[in-house]
Design a protein around this motif. Sequence first.
Motif, PDB file in Angstrom:
ATOM      1  N   UNK A 172       0.912  -1.358  -0.308  1.00 50.61           N
ATOM      2  CA  UNK A 172       0.038   0.049   0.205  1.00 50.61           C
ATOM      3  C   UNK A 172       0.734   1.259  -0.354  1.00 50.61           C
ATOM      4  N   UNK A 173       1.885   1.021   1.115  1.00 49.52           N
ATOM      5  CA  UNK A 173       2.851   2.924   1.152  1.00 49.52           C
ATOM      6  C   UNK A 173       3.558   2.382  -0.266  1.00 49.52           C
ATOM      7  N   UNK A 174       3.966   1.516  -0.661  1.00 53.98           N
ATOM      8  CA  UNK A 174       4.886   1.300  -1.740  1.00 53.98           C
ATOM      9  C   UNK A 174       4.053   2.032  -3.104  1.00 53.98           C
ATOM     10  N   UNK A 175       2.671   1.735  -3.207  1.00 54.26           N
ATOM     11  CA  UNK A 175       1.542   1.867  -4.426  1.00 54.26           C
ATOM     12  C   UNK A 175       2.042   3.620  -4.106  1.00 54.26           C
ATOM     13  N   UNK A 176       2.169   4.229  -2.745  1.00 53.00           N
ATOM     14  CA  UNK A 176       1.442   5.296  -2.811  1.00 53.00           C
ATOM     15  C   UNK A 176       2.847   6.183  -4.060  1.00 53.00           C
ATOM     16  N   UNK A 177       3.931   6.021  -3.017  1.00 51.36           N
ATOM     17  CA  UNK A 177       4.400   6.697  -3.312  1.00 51.36           C
ATOM     18  C   UNK A 177       5.468   6.208  -5.437  1.00 51.36           C
ATOM     19  N   UNK A 178       5.277   4.699  -5.263  1.00 51.93           N
ATOM     20  CA  UNK A 178       4.863   4.119  -6.910  1.00 51.93           C
ATOM     21  C   UNK A 178       4.906   6.121  -7.617  1.00 51.93           C
ATOM     22  N   UNK A 179       2.785   6.025  -7.359  1.00 52.18           N
ATOM     23  CA  UNK A 179       2.006   7.162  -7.241  1.00 52.18           C
ATOM     24  C   UNK A 179       2.792   8.594  -7.441  1.00 52.18           C
ATOM     25  N   UNK A 180       3.331   9.538  -6.588  1.00 49.10           N
ATOM     26  CA  UNK A 180       4.861  10.108  -6.849  1.00 49.10           C
ATOM     27  C   UNK A 180       4.898   9.934  -7.796  1.00 49.10           C
ATOM     28  N   UNK A 181       5.714   9.122  -7.797  1.00 49.45           N
ATOM     29  CA  UNK A 181       7.020   9.155  -8.743  1.00 49.45           C
ATOM     30  C   UNK A 181       6.537   9.408  -9.652  1.00 49.45           C
ATOM     31  N   UNK A 182       5.323   8.039 -10.180  1.00 45.29           N
ATOM     32  CA  UNK A 182       4.942   8.773 -11.791  1.00 45.29           C
ATOM     33  C   UNK A 182       4.283  10.057 -12.322  1.00 45.29           C
ATOM     34  N   UNK A 183       3.414  10.561 -11.280  1.00 40.35           N
ATOM     35  CA  UNK A 183       2.664  12.301 -11.420  1.00 40.35           C
ATOM     36  C   UNK A 183       4.675  12.905 -11.862  1.00 40.35           C
ATOM     37  N   UNK A 184       5.488  12.743 -11.057  1.00 44.06           N
ATOM     38  CA  UNK A 184       6.643  13.355 -11.275  1.00 44.06           C
ATOM     39  C   UNK A 184       7.661  13.037 -12.533  1.00 44.06           C
ATOM     40  N   UNK A 185       7.820  11.773 -12.725  1.00 42.53           N
ATOM     41  CA  UNK A 185       9.076  11.180 -13.709  1.00 42.53           C
ATOM     42  C   UNK A 185       8.274  10.582 -15.054  1.00 42.53           C
ATOM     43  N   UNK A 186       6.634  10.111 -14.702  1.00 41.57           N
ATOM     44  CA  UNK A 186       5.875   9.709 -16.906  1.00 41.57           C
ATOM     45  C   UNK A 186       6.923  10.314 -17.220  1.00 41.57           C
ATOM     46  N   UNK A 187       6.457  11.788 -17.679  1.00 40.17           N
ATOM     47  CA  UNK A 187       6.457  12.442 -18.589  1.00 40.17           C
ATOM     48  C   UNK A 187       8.174  12.340 -19.171  1.00 40.17           C
ATOM     49  N   UNK A 188       9.266  11.831 -18.139  1.00 35.16           N
ATOM     50  CA  UNK A 188      10.752  11.424 -19.032  1.00 35.16           C
ATOM     51  C   UNK A 188      11.262   9.826 -19.390  1.00 35.16           C
ATOM     52  N   UNK A 189       9.671   9.060 -17.956  1.00 37.31           N
ATOM     53  CA  UNK A 189      10.325   7.477 -18.440  1.00 37.31           C
ATOM     54  C   UNK A 189       9.157   7.092 -19.401  1.00 37.31           C
ATOM     55  N   UNK A 190      10.144   6.219 -19.943  1.00 39.69           N
ATOM     56  CA  UNK A 190       9.323   5.253 -20.538  1.00 39.69           C
ATOM     57  C   UNK A 190       9.031   3.725 -20.041  1.00 39.69           C
ATOM     58  N   UNK A 191       7.777   3.028 -19.928  1.00 40.52           N
ATOM     59  CA  UNK A 191       7.510   1.549 -19.353  1.00 40.52           C
ATOM     60  C   UNK A 191       7.648   2.094 -18.431  1.00 40.52           C
ATOM     61  N   UNK A 192       7.413   2.805 -17.608  1.00 45.00           N
ATOM     62  CA  UNK A 192       8.113   2.615 -16.286  1.00 45.00           C
ATOM     63  C   UNK A 192       6.354   2.237 -15.042  1.00 45.00           C
ATOM     64  N   UNK A 193       6.791   1.231 -14.302  1.00 49.17           N
ATOM     65  CA  UNK A 193       5.771   0.603 -13.547  1.00 49.17           C
ATOM     66  C   UNK A 193       6.298  -0.515 -12.197  1.00 49.17           C
ATOM     67  N   UNK A 194       6.036  -0.259 -11.762  1.00 47.20           N
ATOM     68  CA  UNK A 194       5.621   0.004 -10.482  1.00 47.20           C
ATOM     69  C   UNK A 194       6.829  -1.634  -9.697  1.00 47.20           C
ATOM     70  N   UNK A 195       7.097  -2.405 -10.946  1.00 48.12           N
ATOM     71  CA  UNK A 195       8.106  -3.380 -10.890  1.00 48.12           C
ATOM     72  C   UNK A 195       9.660  -2.577 -10.333  1.00 48.12           C
ATOM     73  N   UNK A 196       9.707  -1.250 -11.146  1.00 50.52           N
ATOM     74  CA  UNK A 196      11.277  -0.989 -11.499  1.00 50.52           C
ATOM     75  C   UNK A 196      11.152  -0.180  -9.943  1.00 50.52           C
ATOM     76  N   UNK A 197      10.306  -0.111  -9.343  1.00 51.44           N
ATOM     77  CA  UNK A 197      10.445   0.439  -8.160  1.00 51.44           C
ATOM     78  C   UNK A 197      10.690  -0.873  -7.252  1.00 51.44           C
ATOM     79  N   UNK A 198      12.064  -0.254  -6.387  1.00 53.79           N
ATOM     80  CA  UNK A 198      12.149  -1.313  -4.907  1.00 53.79           C
ATOM     81  C   UNK A 198      12.451   0.232  -3.240  1.00 53.79           C
ATOM     82  N   UNK A 199      12.172  -0.280  -2.243  1.00 57.05           N
ATOM     83  CA  UNK A 199      12.238   0.223  -1.101  1.00 57.05           C
ATOM     84  C   UNK A 199      11.975   0.101  -0.343  1.00 57.05           C
ATOM     85  N   UNK A 200      12.792   0.268   0.490  1.00 59.80           N
ATOM     86  CA  UNK A 200      13.377  -0.338   1.726  1.00 59.80           C
ATOM     87  C   UNK A 200      12.865   1.098   2.874  1.00 59.80           C
TER      88      UNK A 200
END
Length: 84
Positions: free
Chosen positions: A1-29
């Motif tokens: 759930x937290x990873x999903x929210x973090x992914x949405x924030x990253x997607x909001x700010x960086x999606x226009x610069x990244x191609x094919x970006x999905x939640x599998x590309x993001x790892x958090x600790x």
Amino acid sequence: MIKGKLFEKFKKYFEEYLFGFDQNHLKTSFLTGKIDLHNVNIRPDKVNELFSKQGLPIALKAGLISELSIKVCLISKYNFENFS
């Protein structure tokens, strides 16, 4: 759930610069405050627009971020005065 929210924030700010970006590309600790991006393709046209706006004489033809680590100190942002 937290990873999903973090992914949405990253997607909001960086999606226009990244191609094919999905939640599998993001790892958090969350305990260490480390956020990793793995194997993300860069959109050359959007990055070149950014370079042009900054007046940089650089042109990107293709790009891949194999690994990018971001360290965020979440504890320093917390106000411990609330416990007194």
